[in-house]
Write a protein that holds these residues in place. Structure first.
Motif, PDB file in Angstrom:
ATOM      1  N   ILE A 228     -82.210  12.026 -76.825  1.00 32.82           N
ATOM      2  CA  ILE A 228     -81.810  11.323 -78.044  1.00 32.82           C
ATOM      3  C   ILE A 228     -81.736  12.289 -79.221  1.00 32.82           C
ATOM      4  N   SER A 229     -82.776  13.135 -79.353  1.00 29.82           N
ATOM      5  CA  SER A 229     -82.801  13.949 -80.567  1.00 29.82           C
ATOM      6  C   SER A 229     -81.759  15.049 -80.523  1.00 29.82           C
ATOM      7  N   SER A 230     -81.433  15.551 -79.318  1.00 25.91           N
ATOM      8  CA  SER A 230     -80.387  16.576 -79.328  1.00 25.91           C
ATOM      9  C   SER A 230     -79.036  15.945 -79.653  1.00 25.91           C
ATOM     10  N   LYS A 231     -78.822  14.690 -79.216  1.00 29.30           N
ATOM     11  CA  LYS A 231     -77.600  13.971 -79.612  1.00 29.30           C
ATOM     12  C   LYS A 231     -77.538  13.834 -81.132  1.00 29.30           C
TER      13      LYS A 231
ATOM     14  N   TYR B  27     -85.891  18.516 -84.206  1.00 26.07           N
ATOM     15  CA  TYR B  27     -86.407  19.342 -83.125  1.00 26.07           C
ATOM     16  C   TYR B  27     -87.922  19.257 -83.056  1.00 26.07           C
ATOM     17  N   PHE B  28     -88.552  19.193 -84.230  1.00 27.29           N
ATOM     18  CA  PHE B  28     -90.012  19.127 -84.246  1.00 27.29           C
ATOM     19  C   PHE B  28     -90.528  17.778 -83.759  1.00 27.29           C
TER      20      PHE B  28
ATOM     21  N   ALA C 191     -75.067  15.496 -83.996  1.00 28.07           N
ATOM     22  CA  ALA C 191     -74.327  14.615 -84.892  1.00 28.07           C
ATOM     23  C   ALA C 191     -74.513  15.066 -86.338  1.00 28.07           C
ATOM     24  N   ILE C 192     -75.703  15.603 -86.660  1.00 27.82           N
ATOM     25  CA  ILE C 192     -75.976  15.997 -88.044  1.00 27.82           C
ATOM     26  C   ILE C 192     -75.433  17.384 -88.356  1.00 27.82           C
ATOM     27  N   ILE C 193     -75.726  18.354 -87.493  1.00 20.86           N
ATOM     28  CA  ILE C 193     -75.356  19.726 -87.843  1.00 20.86           C
ATOM     29  C   ILE C 193     -74.049  20.163 -87.213  1.00 20.86           C
TER      30      ILE C 193
END
Lengths: 294, 264
Positions: B249-252, B196-197, B256-258
């Motif tokens: 991209i980062s929200s995807k 997120y950062f 995927a991680i959390i």
């Protein structure tokens, strides 16, 4: 009590073991692959950002000694040994700080009013028409994605140097940020009162006024206070581009190497930001109970 | 009969009047005059007319390079900050360091780093390593270090103690407790925050160029100063598109991680 441990036949066990091994291996490979991609991206970024470890190590002493220098007065003494000399310009700085606070106050309030006016059009459940919602949402998105300081740069040219540009930049940025948060609160509001009012033949405006607004004002005020806190920080750097406030003094002090002034102004800013954080936190707690800060 | 006491009824209007009074005082003190405002608005209208259509001129390659620089600054800065913040955040977490006297200085240290804006850190680093994107990387790394230290320590405090106790019961050392009891719980949360950062730092990285710390902000500030409005609007569009792409991209990746449940 006995526990029966069933021992599987050799053949079956081997198959299960192999499947387990495979599953673990697949996970490990994926992790390794991810790590490799990440490392490659970092390496690429290091080249792109002209990272130069030699410079860093050569000049790292400068970083440490910079703090040494900014805490030293012209007389060579430590800054805190002579507070009067250290904060020699406190009258001027406090005035600039007051200006910073005013900039963020006026900017936040203006932004909040605009966000209040717009958010009902952006919320899923209250928007009168889908096209209107789409337009308002894109507008808010634009207002919060373009950094405030970019707006400030442009406004300085349009409105001239001074705090006016800073106020307008903060107002626009706050409109975007608050508009989104406000509309999310509205989306969580209970729609039954609105239906009740609509069933009496009231207009859209009265539905909003008497059914939605009473439910959401507390949330609005809480977010607006949080925004004020953020905007104080933002306003403290608006002066870098000539948009008023204490940032102007700071950037001059840094650029002209008035070392002890840098530390004095920085300390003033940090203490103010702390105090604002604590004060708004306390106010939020008083107004909306604990747990209002989300 | 059902009226609330007069003091309660008067409190709200009084607060509104006070707020408005400060507002008006601010407008006067900050030199808001109607003529100036209208003048500026017409200027602004003129500027927006000049912005259309967005046109990079012949400097598209330079801008793309600057955008790459910005993304590099965000990625490197955030990663550096996360790497350094993780061990420090352990010292700021209540369940790792129970002693308040030990925790207090660490927390205040993180707070004061956070209290200084990224732009100010950028100015400080420019004094140390000179103009350019490297100063930007260091500025983002330092200011995020403060934010990460706080967020990580909160994540650690929120972790379940039972697993740590399990490790202790089986005779693990304090380091084992952290490695096997705590980190597996905390890492996905931390990874989400780091991603997120990176996303929000793309935004900050676009502006630190304004003070000379590299990236697309440098180009933007220059073009604004020389009044090349078509290039300005093109650069703003580029920033918007880049931020939207990174967001996507980062929200995807984050989900995927959390996992899709933890919508933050």
């Amino acid at each position: 009590m006995t526990i029966a441990v069933s021992i599987l036949p050799e053949q079956q066990l081997a198959a299960l073991n192999a499947a387990y091994g495979q599953a673990v291996a697949r996970r490990r490979w994926r992790l390794l692959f991810g790590a490799a991609v990440f490392a490659a991206a970092l390496l690429l970024a290091a080249v792109g950002a002209e990272v130069n470890l030699r410079t860093l190590f050569t000049y790292f002493g400068n970083f440490v000694s910079y703090f040494d220098r900014i805490f030293t007065l012209d007389t060579g003494q430590r800054a805190w040994t002579d507070a009067g000399e250290w904060f020699w310009g406190w009258r001027k700085w406090l005035k600039m700080l007051g200006e910073t606070l005013l900039i963020s106050y006026v900017g936040t309030l203006t932004g909040a009013v605009f966000a209040f006016a717009l958010n009902f059009f952006a919320a899923e459940n209250t928007s009168p028409a889908p096209w209107l919602r789409f337009v308002v949402r894109r507008l808010l998105e634009f207002a919060r994605t373009v950094p405030g300081i970019v707006f400030a740069l442009i406004f300085v040219i349009a409105f001239g140097l001074g705090p006016m540009a800073g106020v307008l930049a903060i107002a626009i940025h706050s409109t975007g940020a608050l508009g989104k948060l406000f509309s999310e609160i509205v989306e969580n509001a209970d729609m039954k009162p609105a239906e009740g009012i609509r069933s009496t033949g009231a207009s859209w405006l009265s539905c909003m006024r008497f059914a939605i607004v009473p439910q959401v004002t507390a949330g609005y005020a809480s977010y607006a206070l949080l925004r004020f806190e953020i905007n104080v920080r933002e306003a403290s750097v608006m002066g870098f581009v000539g948009a008023g406030g204490i940032g102007q003094e700071l950037v001059v002090a840094i650029r002209k190497f008035y070392y002890s002034d840098v530390s004095a102004i920085l300390l003033t800013i940090i203490v103010t930001v702390f105090m604002i954080d604590i004060a708004t936190g306390w106010l939020r707690g008083r107004l909306f109970g604990k747990g209002a800060r989300t | 009969m059902f009226d609330r006491p007069a003091s309660a009824r008067l409190a709200m209007p009084a607060m509104i009047v006070a707020a408005l009074a400060v507002f008006v005082y601010g407008l006067v003190d900050l030199d808001f005059s109607p003529s100036r405002f209208i003048n500026g608005l017409s200027q602004l209208g003129w500027i927006s007319m000049m912005m259309i259509p967005p046109d990079p001129g012949s400097s598209l390659p330079i801008y793309l390079k600057a955008l790459g620089e910005t993304l590099s600054i965000a990625l490197l800065g955030t990663t550096l900050a996360a790497v350094f913040a993780l061990p420090v955040s352990l010292f700021a977490a209540r369940n790792i360091v129970p002693s308040k006297i030990l925790r207090f200085p660490v927390r205040r240290f993180l707070d004061s780093i956070r209290g200084v804006d990224t732009l100010i850190w950028a100015l400080v680093w420019i004094n140390v390593v000179g103009l350019g994107p490297f100063a930007g990387v260091l500025a983002i790394a330092v200011s995020d270090f403060g934010a990460f230290g706080k967020l990580f320590s909160e994540a650690i405090e929120g972790a379940d103690q039972k697993q740590v106790e399990g490790i202790r019961a089986s005779g693990g050392s304090p380091l084992h407790e952290i490695r096997f009891g705590l980190l597996p719980q905390v890492l996905p949360v931390i990874a989400g925050q780091v991603l997120y950062f990176i996303e929000s730092n793309t935004r900050s990285a676009t502006i630190i160029g304004i003070v000379g710390a590299g990236g697309i902000g440098l180009q933007l500030a220059e073009q604004i100063r020389v009044l090349e409005w078509q290039k300005v609007s093109f650069l703003i569009l580029m920033i918007l598109v880049a931020v939207a792409a990174i967001d996507f991209i980062s929200s995807k990746l984050r989900f995927a991680i959390i996992g899709p449940r933890a919508v933050a």
